[in-house]
Design a protein around this motif. Structure first.
Motif, PDB file in Angstrom:
ATOM      1  N   VAL A 163       0.849  -1.177   0.000  1.00 35.19           N
ATOM      2  CA  VAL A 163       0.000   0.000   0.000  1.00 35.19           C
ATOM      3  C   VAL A 163       0.894   1.240   0.000  1.00 35.19           C
ATOM      4  N   VAL A 164       0.500   2.227  -0.795  1.00 39.23           N
ATOM      5  CA  VAL A 164       1.229   3.486  -0.894  1.00 39.23           C
ATOM      6  C   VAL A 164       0.324   4.590  -0.380  1.00 39.23           C
ATOM      7  N   GLY A 165       0.833   5.377   0.552  1.00 36.64           N
ATOM      8  CA  GLY A 165       0.085   6.510   1.087  1.00 36.64           C
ATOM      9  C   GLY A 165       0.794   7.807   0.765  1.00 36.64           C
ATOM     10  N   PRO A 166       0.111   8.931   0.919  1.00 31.84           N
ATOM     11  CA  PRO A 166       0.734  10.225   0.623  1.00 31.84           C
ATOM     12  C   PRO A 166       1.637  10.682   1.775  1.00 31.84           C
ATOM     13  N   ILE A 167       1.064  11.322   2.753  1.00 31.78           N
ATOM     14  CA  ILE A 167       1.781  11.794   3.937  1.00 31.78           C
ATOM     15  C   ILE A 167       1.188  11.063   5.133  1.00 31.78           C
ATOM     16  N   GLU A 168       2.017  10.662   6.060  1.00 30.11           N
ATOM     17  CA  GLU A 168       1.574   9.839   7.185  1.00 30.11           C
ATOM     18  C   GLU A 168       0.870  10.698   8.246  1.00 30.11           C
ATOM     19  N   VAL A 169      -0.331  11.184   7.893  1.00 29.72           N
ATOM     20  CA  VAL A 169      -1.126  12.001   8.805  1.00 29.72           C
ATOM     21  C   VAL A 169      -2.613  11.707   8.619  1.00 29.72           C
ATOM     22  N   TYR A 213      -6.186   5.350   6.549  1.00 28.58           N
ATOM     23  CA  TYR A 213      -6.452   4.538   5.368  1.00 28.58           C
ATOM     24  C   TYR A 213      -5.416   3.419   5.264  1.00 28.58           C
ATOM     25  N   VAL A 214      -4.151   3.777   5.323  1.00 25.98           N
ATOM     26  CA  VAL A 214      -3.083   2.781   5.214  1.00 25.98           C
ATOM     27  C   VAL A 214      -3.211   1.745   6.327  1.00 25.98           C
ATOM     28  N   ASN A 215      -3.438   2.203   7.541  1.00 22.37           N
ATOM     29  CA  ASN A 215      -3.581   1.270   8.665  1.00 22.37           C
ATOM     30  C   ASN A 215      -4.802   0.372   8.496  1.00 22.37           C
ATOM     31  N   GLY A 216      -5.891   0.907   7.992  1.00 20.96           N
ATOM     32  CA  GLY A 216      -7.088   0.107   7.742  1.00 20.96           C
ATOM     33  C   GLY A 216      -6.839  -0.952   6.686  1.00 20.96           C
ATOM     34  N   PHE A 217      -6.135  -0.572   5.628  1.00 14.42           N
ATOM     35  CA  PHE A 217      -5.789  -1.522   4.568  1.00 14.42           C
ATOM     36  C   PHE A 217      -4.962  -2.668   5.146  1.00 14.42           C
ATOM     37  N   LYS A 218      -3.935  -2.310   5.925  1.00 14.98           N
ATOM     38  CA  LYS A 218      -3.070  -3.325   6.506  1.00 14.98           C
ATOM     39  C   LYS A 218      -3.839  -4.224   7.473  1.00 14.98           C
ATOM     40  N   SER A 219      -4.735  -3.652   8.251  1.00 17.69           N
ATOM     41  CA  SER A 219      -5.541  -4.448   9.192  1.00 17.69           C
ATOM     42  C   SER A 219      -6.445  -5.420   8.448  1.00 17.69           C
ATOM     43  N   GLY A 220      -7.066  -4.965   7.381  1.00 20.65           N
ATOM     44  CA  GLY A 220      -7.940  -5.835   6.598  1.00 20.65           C
ATOM     45  C   GLY A 220      -7.180  -6.978   5.956  1.00 20.65           C
ATOM     46  N   ALA A 221      -6.008  -6.664   5.404  1.00 22.99           N
ATOM     47  CA  ALA A 221      -5.194  -7.707   4.780  1.00 22.99           C
ATOM     48  C   ALA A 221      -4.737  -8.726   5.819  1.00 22.99           C
ATOM     49  N   ALA A 222      -4.257  -8.244   6.956  1.00 27.09           N
ATOM     50  CA  ALA A 222      -3.778  -9.141   8.010  1.00 27.09           C
ATOM     51  C   ALA A 222      -4.908  -9.964   8.612  1.00 27.09           C
ATOM     52  N   ALA A 223      -6.096  -9.417   8.680  1.00 25.90           N
ATOM     53  CA  ALA A 223      -7.234 -10.173   9.212  1.00 25.90           C
ATOM     54  C   ALA A 223      -7.590 -11.327   8.279  1.00 25.90           C
ATOM     55  N   GLN A 224      -7.406 -11.116   6.991  1.00 29.93           N
ATOM     56  CA  GLN A 224      -7.717 -12.158   6.009  1.00 29.93           C
ATOM     57  C   GLN A 224      -6.625 -13.217   5.962  1.00 29.93           C
ATOM     58  N   THR A 234       4.761   8.634   0.214  1.00 29.14           N
ATOM     59  CA  THR A 234       5.468   9.471  -0.755  1.00 29.14           C
ATOM     60  C   THR A 234       5.946  10.791  -0.158  1.00 29.14           C
ATOM     61  N   GLY A 235       5.294  11.239   0.926  1.00 29.11           N
ATOM     62  CA  GLY A 235       5.628  12.545   1.481  1.00 29.11           C
ATOM     63  C   GLY A 235       4.916  13.677   0.756  1.00 29.11           C
ATOM     64  N   GLY A 294       0.300  15.124  -3.749  1.00 22.47           N
ATOM     65  CA  GLY A 294       0.054  15.354  -5.158  1.00 22.47           C
ATOM     66  C   GLY A 294       1.044  14.735  -6.124  1.00 22.47           C
ATOM     67  N   ASP A 295       2.061  14.041  -5.627  1.00 23.10           N
ATOM     68  CA  ASP A 295       3.064  13.491  -6.518  1.00 23.10           C
ATOM     69  C   ASP A 295       2.654  12.100  -6.992  1.00 23.10           C
ATOM     70  N   ILE A 296       1.877  12.060  -8.048  1.00 27.84           N
ATOM     71  CA  ILE A 296       1.347  10.798  -8.578  1.00 27.84           C
ATOM     72  C   ILE A 296       2.456   9.962  -9.188  1.00 27.84           C
ATOM     73  N   VAL A 297       3.440  10.594  -9.797  1.00 30.15           N
ATOM     74  CA  VAL A 297       4.546   9.858 -10.400  1.00 30.15           C
ATOM     75  C   VAL A 297       5.306   9.115  -9.303  1.00 30.15           C
TER      76      VAL A 297
END
Length: 183
Positions: free
Chosen positions: A139-145, A151-162, A173-174, A177-180
């Motif tokens: 999973v790739v997130g923008p800024i860790e805030v 969102y990132v934590n929810g994704f990881k929790s869902g994957a780990a639960a499965q 990415t920090g 807006g940096d899609i690249v």
């Protein structure tokens, strides 16, 4: 065919957002929702300034709306918070909303809204784990805030639960807006 009668504007809403109004995500969801409200209510003027990644640029846009006597100004980015206080204090007759945050700095005309980003992300993480043939989902997130981090934590929790033993590489990415870089 007769022309439609002009509708008097009874409410002016200004939206300031960090990404493009058609980003298929964070900003577009706000833009689409506020436009539905405006269309259903009638008499609502909605103006949007998007792509204000730099908080100083967002503050200038927010100030423009405040000085323009908008009834509601939505600062749709948690990164706009520090700049908001001075503007909100200087415009006590204007209602401001900002998100995705929870702090109103004790100001009576500032409201905060938050997104439950972790809920949909949990489902996406679980689905990704179910579909992974190699036992790895990233999973790739923008800024860790704020909601981005949830969102990132929810994704990881869902994957780990499965799949409790799934590998979950994570990157931020920090940038909102940096899609690249995100790709």
């Amino acid at each position: 065919v007769a022309a439609a009668a002009p509708v008097d504007v009874t409410m002016k809403i200004g939206v300031v957002a960090p990404s493009a109004r058609n980003d298929l995500a964070f900003t577009q969801s706000m833009v689409d929702a506020i436009n539905v409200v405006a269309a259903e209510r009638g008499g609502v003027q909605v103006d949007i300034i998007d792509n204000t990644f730099v908080p100083a640029e967002a503050a200038a846009a927010i100030r423009t709306y405040a000085d323009g006597n908008y009834n509601l100004i939505i600062a749709h980015g948690v990164e706009f918070g520090p700049e908001l206080v001075e503007i909100v204090e200087a415009h006590p007759g204007t209602v401001f909303a900002w998100g995705t945050a929870t702090d109103t700095f004790g100001l009576p005309n500032l409201y905060a809204y938050d997104a439950a980003a972790e809920q949909g992300a949990y489902v996406m993480g679980a689905m990704s784990a179910m579909l992974s043939a190699k036992g790895v989902v990233g999973v790739v997130g923008p800024i860790e805030v704020a909601d981005a981090k949830r969102y990132v934590n929810g994704f990881k929790s869902g994957a780990a639960a499965q799949k409790p033993d799934i590998a979950l590489p994570t990157a931020y990415t920090g940038s909102f807006g940096d899609i690249v870089l995100a790709s």
